[in-house]
Write a protein that holds these residues in place. Sequence first.
Motif, PDB file in Angstrom:
ATOM      1  N   PHE A 138      68.026  23.007   9.758  1.00 27.38           N
ATOM      2  CA  PHE A 138      68.587  21.667   9.939  1.00 27.38           C
ATOM      3  C   PHE A 138      67.571  20.586  10.272  1.00 27.38           C
ATOM      4  CE2 PHE A 138      72.173  24.577  11.025  1.00 27.38           C
ATOM      5  CZ  PHE A 138      72.914  24.327   9.882  1.00 27.38           C
ATOM      6  N   GLU A 180      63.927  21.912   7.047  1.00 24.43           N
ATOM      7  CA  GLU A 180      64.302  22.006   5.640  1.00 24.43           C
ATOM      8  C   GLU A 180      65.190  20.854   5.185  1.00 24.43           C
ATOM      9  OE1 GLU A 180      66.947  25.075   3.001  1.00 24.43           O
ATOM     10  OE2 GLU A 180      65.643  25.961   4.546  1.00 24.43           O
ATOM     11  N   GLN A 181      66.274  20.602   5.918  1.00 28.17           N
ATOM     12  CA  GLN A 181      67.238  19.586   5.486  1.00 28.17           C
ATOM     13  C   GLN A 181      66.973  18.207   6.074  1.00 28.17           C
ATOM     14  OE1 GLN A 181      71.219  21.057   6.175  1.00 28.17           O
ATOM     15  NE2 GLN A 181      70.973  22.754   4.738  1.00 28.17           N
ATOM     16  N   ILE A 202      68.109  16.822   8.730  1.00 25.91           N
ATOM     17  CA  ILE A 202      69.302  16.178   9.287  1.00 25.91           C
ATOM     18  C   ILE A 202      69.036  15.691  10.710  1.00 25.91           C
ATOM     19  CG2 ILE A 202      71.708  16.555   9.987  1.00 25.91           C
ATOM     20  CD1 ILE A 202      71.904  18.564   7.638  1.00 25.91           C
ATOM     21  N   LYS A 262      66.035  30.759   4.315  1.00 24.39           N
ATOM     22  CA  LYS A 262      65.760  30.524   2.892  1.00 24.39           C
ATOM     23  C   LYS A 262      65.365  31.818   2.185  1.00 24.39           C
ATOM     24  CE  LYS A 262      63.553  27.021   0.083  1.00 24.39           C
ATOM     25  NZ  LYS A 262      62.694  25.830   0.102  1.00 24.39           N
ATOM     26  N   GLN A 304      79.130  21.456   4.306  1.00 29.56           N
ATOM     27  CA  GLN A 304      78.296  20.663   3.406  1.00 29.56           C
ATOM     28  C   GLN A 304      78.809  20.848   1.977  1.00 29.56           C
ATOM     29  OE1 GLN A 304      74.081  21.234   3.870  1.00 29.56           O
ATOM     30  NE2 GLN A 304      74.145  20.747   6.047  1.00 29.56           N
ATOM     31  N   VAL A 314      75.427  13.039   6.316  1.00 30.92           N
ATOM     32  CA  VAL A 314      75.485  13.972   5.184  1.00 30.92           C
ATOM     33  C   VAL A 314      76.939  14.173   4.765  1.00 30.92           C
ATOM     34  CG1 VAL A 314      74.942  16.327   4.430  1.00 30.92           C
ATOM     35  CG2 VAL A 314      73.408  15.149   6.013  1.00 30.92           C
TER      36      VAL A 314
END
Length: 183
Positions: free
Chosen positions: A36, A39-40, A42, A94, A127, A150
């Motif tokens: 979170f 990688e993303q 957020i 991942k 998501q 998001v």
Amino acid sequence: MSFQSPSVFLSPDFIIRAAAQSWELDGIKALRRQVFVEEQGIFQTHDRDAIDAIAMPLAAISTIASEADQVVGTVRIHEETPRLWRGSRLAVAKSHRRMGQLGAELIRLAVCTAHGRGCDRFLAQVQMQNVTLFKRLHWAPLREIEVHGVPHMEMEANLTAYPAILDPFMGWKSLPPRRRRAA
């Protein structure tokens, strides 16, 4: 003579259970940060919030020689109001997203655990890229929303598809799906 570096070994066996040991909880924090934050993108530095103080953390743990090795998946659940439960922060490393069905196994443990604790309704903010997975797992979309900037879908689990689990700390062993043999 040619030498090749060995491939990284990823065990195909996992334990799916509620997390309680300190190394499991540390692994969950690290995985959530990896997914979170890094990688993303957020969150800036971490994704922890007030729900962590009341939530039950669940984990997918890889094994080596049948011994627990590392946390490679997680989700948390909590009772928001009497008999209304929520799941959140579903994350799979991942490196393990194509191995078996860890996300689906975590979702199953989450809903079955809440069901075993008197849940009448189980919701999650999903998501958008994961909506199809949840639909396959007997979830219904309720409405589109935005969470932390998001796009998400508020979804509800069909509890009849999830038998109650009374002890999520027992968990289960998840093995890789069987491969079809060539005819």
